[in-house]
Design an enzyme around this catalytic site. Structure first.
Site, PDB file in Angstrom:
ATOM      1  N   GLU A 280       0.928  -1.239   0.080  1.00 13.77           N
ATOM      2  CA  GLU A 280       0.062   0.013   0.100  1.00 13.77           C
ATOM      3  C   GLU A 280       0.884   1.229  -0.178  1.00 13.77           C
ATOM      4  O   GLU A 280       0.892   2.143   0.978  1.00 13.77           O
ATOM      5  CB  GLU A 280      -1.017   0.048   1.059  1.00 13.77           C
ATOM      6  CG  GLU A 280      -1.951  -1.260   1.436  1.00 13.77           C
ATOM      7  CD  GLU A 280      -2.617  -1.370   2.728  1.00 13.77           C
ATOM      8  OE1 GLU A 280      -2.014  -0.596   3.518  1.00 13.77           O
ATOM      9  OE2 GLU A 280      -3.223  -2.127   2.924  1.00 13.77           O
ATOM     10  N   GLY A 282       2.029   5.044  -0.480  1.00 10.69           N
ATOM     11  CA  GLY A 282       1.212   6.264  -0.598  1.00 10.69           C
ATOM     12  C   GLY A 282       2.288   7.394  -0.991  1.00 10.69           C
ATOM     13  O   GLY A 282       2.747   7.705  -2.218  1.00 10.69           O
ATOM     14  N   ARG A 283       2.992   7.701   0.105  1.00 10.54           N
ATOM     15  CA  ARG A 283       4.190   8.955  -0.211  1.00 10.54           C
ATOM     16  C   ARG A 283       5.099   8.590  -1.186  1.00 10.54           C
ATOM     17  O   ARG A 283       5.249   9.572  -1.765  1.00 10.54           O
ATOM     18  CB  ARG A 283       4.474   9.173   1.099  1.00 10.54           C
ATOM     19  CG  ARG A 283       5.450  10.300   1.467  1.00 10.54           C
ATOM     20  CD  ARG A 283       6.405  10.192   2.691  1.00 10.54           C
ATOM     21  NE  ARG A 283       5.637   9.789   3.903  1.00 10.54           N
ATOM     22  CZ  ARG A 283       5.075  10.579   4.736  1.00 10.54           C
ATOM     23  NH1 ARG A 283       5.188  11.850   4.586  1.00 10.54           N
ATOM     24  NH2 ARG A 283       4.349  10.247   5.580  1.00 10.54           N
ATOM     25  N   TYR A 323       3.877  17.973  12.171  1.00  7.16           N
ATOM     26  CA  TYR A 323       5.058  16.832  12.614  1.00  7.16           C
ATOM     27  C   TYR A 323       6.422  17.506  12.688  1.00  7.16           C
ATOM     28  O   TYR A 323       7.245  16.777  12.596  1.00  7.16           O
ATOM     29  CB  TYR A 323       4.814  15.531  11.530  1.00  7.16           C
ATOM     30  CG  TYR A 323       3.553  15.411  10.964  1.00  7.16           C
ATOM     31  CD1 TYR A 323       2.937  14.589  11.755  1.00  7.16           C
ATOM     32  CD2 TYR A 323       3.255  15.379   9.635  1.00  7.16           C
ATOM     33  CE1 TYR A 323       1.519  14.011  11.320  1.00  7.16           C
ATOM     34  CE2 TYR A 323       1.740  15.168   9.194  1.00  7.16           C
ATOM     35  CZ  TYR A 323       1.149  14.384   9.943  1.00  7.16           C
ATOM     36  OH  TYR A 323      -0.163  13.897   9.690  1.00  7.16           O
ATOM     37  N   CYS A 348      -2.596  32.954  11.751  1.00  2.24           N
ATOM     38  CA  CYS A 348      -2.268  33.942  12.871  1.00  2.24           C
ATOM     39  C   CYS A 348      -1.761  32.897  13.983  1.00  2.24           C
ATOM     40  O   CYS A 348      -2.630  32.697  15.195  1.00  2.24           O
ATOM     41  CB  CYS A 348      -3.530  34.531  13.324  1.00  2.24           C
ATOM     42  SG  CYS A 348      -3.911  35.861  12.175  1.00  2.24           S
ATOM     43  N   GLU A 349      -0.903  32.294  13.812  1.00  4.55           N
ATOM     44  CA  GLU A 349      -0.228  31.243  14.717  1.00  4.55           C
ATOM     45  C   GLU A 349       1.452  31.351  14.343  1.00  4.55           C
ATOM     46  O   GLU A 349       1.874  31.515  13.366  1.00  4.55           O
ATOM     47  CB  GLU A 349      -0.472  29.785  14.461  1.00  4.55           C
ATOM     48  CG  GLU A 349      -2.178  29.752  14.615  1.00  4.55           C
ATOM     49  CD  GLU A 349      -2.455  28.223  15.083  1.00  4.55           C
ATOM     50  OE1 GLU A 349      -1.607  27.484  15.477  1.00  4.55           O
ATOM     51  OE2 GLU A 349      -3.603  27.870  14.763  1.00  4.55           O
TER      52      GLU A 349
HETATM   53  N1  LLP Z   1      -1.558   1.748   4.353  1.00  2.32           N
HETATM   54  C1  LLP Z   1      -2.063   2.150   5.570  1.00  2.32           C
HETATM   55  C2  LLP Z   1      -3.034   1.322   6.504  1.00  2.32           C
HETATM   56  C3  LLP Z   1      -1.903   3.582   6.134  1.00  2.32           C
HETATM   57  O1  LLP Z   1      -2.419   4.035   7.112  1.00  2.32           O
HETATM   58  C4  LLP Z   1      -1.047   4.505   5.328  1.00  2.32           C
HETATM   59  C5  LLP Z   1      -0.879   5.792   5.734  1.00  2.32           C
HETATM   60  C6  LLP Z   1      -0.605   3.840   4.295  1.00  2.32           C
HETATM   61  C7  LLP Z   1      -0.950   2.658   3.553  1.00  2.32           C
HETATM   62  C8  LLP Z   1       0.233   4.847   3.316  1.00  2.32           C
HETATM   63  O2  LLP Z   1       1.446   5.121   3.842  1.00  2.32           O
HETATM   64  P1  LLP Z   1       2.549   5.572   2.966  1.00  2.32           P
HETATM   65  O3  LLP Z   1       3.158   4.759   2.072  1.00  2.32           O
HETATM   66  O4  LLP Z   1       2.185   7.007   2.285  1.00  2.32           O
HETATM   67  O5  LLP Z   1       3.757   6.045   4.018  1.00  2.32           O
HETATM   68  N2  LLP Z   1      -0.197  12.533   6.959  1.00  2.32           N
HETATM   69  C9  LLP Z   1       1.104  12.148   7.527  1.00  2.32           C
HETATM   70  C10 LLP Z   1       0.962  10.744   7.083  1.00  2.32           C
HETATM   71  C11 LLP Z   1      -0.025   9.502   7.618  1.00  2.32           C
HETATM   72  C12 LLP Z   1      -0.014   8.435   6.899  1.00  2.32           C
HETATM   73  C13 LLP Z   1      -1.193   7.793   7.346  1.00  2.32           C
HETATM   74  N3  LLP Z   1      -1.418   6.301   6.734  1.00  2.32           N
HETATM   75  C14 LLP Z   1       2.096  12.882   6.999  1.00  2.32           C
HETATM   76  O6  LLP Z   1       1.996  13.779   6.238  1.00  2.32           O
HETATM   77  O7  LLP Z   1       3.457  12.478   7.210  1.00  2.32           O
END
Ligand code: LLP
Length: 426
Positions: A280, A282-283, A323, A348-349
């Site tokens: 999975e 994402g980033r 973060y 304003c922070e």
């Molecule tokens: N699978 C599950 C179950 C997840 O909870 C997440 C991310 C991913 C996959 C994808 O993770 P990645 O490959 O993107 O690391 N807003 C935060 C990141 C939150 C991630 C939440 N879950 C940030 O800006 O760093």
């Protein structure tokens, strides 16, 4: 790490073949700019590494975690290259289906799903629901029963392994809200066996996001073989392993996950378990592909610090505030970095801060600034704080570019709000 933002001939920064000043002029600022070639290259890096190292019949289904960036244009591109999808809400399911994803390539994760979301997922023919609690098993069973269906589920193991670039995005420790302990996974399988509308087919895990300490993946993987054996020993079916996302990207000069080493752990630990493999990411796919293009409103000199105040702010990109995340910041114009600025927005922070002590050329009002590596968890976490409108999103591919989401307008915000008559007449 490859990115298609680059400086041409000591002049300005380009997104692929398009000067950022052209995009700023045409679409205004602050705007998110995405280089599609970077997303493509990242997708190809993942798929080709696994093609090289994992057996042909054990290639993973790469389910893009669309919470990272769910713009329809980006979803469509990833779908066309062969990605599946990981969703965390019913609304993301709708987005995915609209972008043409086959529901049989979509997995539904998350620690709390409503009956309505479960119903929509089952009706769509989703590949699996990743279950995170004992409660959810009977919840899903009830919904499936009502529909006369059998739900394919996997149970999310909490491996009690710490991973992730910040405590708030580390998800695999035993006090985190995610997943089930190994004992509870066994219990969950036993319960599932007694239910007519649940078909338990495997396990999932996700230890965190931006996982720096790469050996954390290995430690988590090593929890699987024994559990799989125990389950199979009890006659349970474990035919899928969803090993999550968390692949890190480069925000500054971090040394990154050696993808080959990761693939080798999968080959050595996961493949022998003879299951379908799901990941999975994402980033990793979108993070370095995006930047937040902002314009300097003013330079404010104080006794201590020179503040560069841009028209982008924490509502547009919350990661530094939330973060303490580092994002590289570059002036779009070329110039020797002769000044040190704290780069901030108008909100304003004091926490509205993109970065302290950044070396940049002498900047003046009107200059453009690029906040880098903002393609993941950027726009999708933006808000209307301070009645600021959501920024525009622009996709670039070679010399082609297009607005893929117009800047929100104040009317959009105001039209949604209603004043009750009994308030008007107070
Ligand atoms: N699978 C599950 C179950 C997840 O909870 C997440 C991310 C991913 C996959 C994808 O993770 P990645 O490959 O993107 O690391 N807003 C935060 C990141 C939150 C991630 C939440 N879950 C940030 O800006 O760093």
């Amino acid at each position: 790490m490859k990115t298609h933002f680059h400086r041409k001939d000591d002049s300005q920064i380009y997104a692929e073949d398009v000067p950022l000043s052209v995009l700023a002029k045409e679409f205004g600022t602050p705007s998110y700019i995405y280089c599609l070639s970077t997303i493509k290259a990242q997708y190809e890096t993942l798929s080709s590494t696994f093609a090289e190292i994992l057996p042909k019949d054990r290639q993973p289904l790469l389910c893009y975690a669309c919470k990272a960036n769910s713009n329809k244009a980006i979803l469509s591109a990833l779908r066309s290259w062969g990605a599946g999808l990981e969703i965390v809400s019913g609304n993301e399911l709708v987005r995915g289906v609209n972008a043409g994803f086959d529901p049989d390539r979509i997995v539904f994760t998350g620690v709390g799903k409503t009956d309505g979301e479960i119903e929509a997922a089952l009706k769509s023919g989703i590949h699996q629901i990743n279950v995170e609690s004992i409660f959810e098993i009977s919840q899903i069973n009830e919904v499936a029963k009502k529909l006369g269906m059998v739900a394919k589920v996997v149970f999310r193991l909490n491996p009690d392994v710490s991973g992730g670039g910040h405590s708030k995005i580390s998800t695999g420790r035993k006090r985190d809200k995610f997943g089930l302990s190994a004992n509870r996974v066994v219990q969950a399988y036993d319960i599932a066996d007694t239910l007519d509308h649940i078909d338990a087919v495997g396990l999932s895990m996700h230890i965190g996001s931006q996982v720096f300490e790469v050996s954390a993946f290995e430690r988590a993987f090593r929890k699987l073989p024994e559990l799989v054996q125990t389950l199979r020993g009890k006659g349970h079916n474990v035919s899928r392993l969803d090993i999550g996302g968390g692949f890190p990207i480069q925000y500054s000069d971090e040394s990154l996950l050696d993808l080959k080493a990761y693939a080798e752990w999968v080959r050595d630990i996961i493949v022998p378990l003879e299951t379908e493999i799901i990941m999975e990411p994402g980033r990793f796919l979108v993070g370095n592909a995006g930047g937040l293009l902002t314009r300097v409103i003013s330079v404010k000199e104080t006794d201590e610090i020179d503040f560069l105040i841009t028209d982008g702010a924490m509502n547009d990109l919350i990661r530094p505030t939330l973060y303490d995340a580092f994002h590289g910041i570059e002036a779009v114009k070329h110039g020797e970095p002769s000044k040190t600025y704290s780069v901030t927005g108008p909100v304003c922070e004091s926490g509205d801060m993109f970065g302290h002590d950044r070396k940049l050329p002498d900047m003046v009002a009107g200059d453009l600034c690029l906040i880098k590596s903002a393609g993941a968890y950027g726009f999708c976490m933006a808000s209307n704080y301070n009645s600021r409108v959501l920024p525009a999103e622009i996709l670039v591919y070679g010399d082609k570019y297009q607005l893929i989401r117009p800047r929100q307008t104040l009317e959009d915000i105001l039209n949604a709000e209603k004043v009750p008559e009994w308030v008007e007449n107070l």
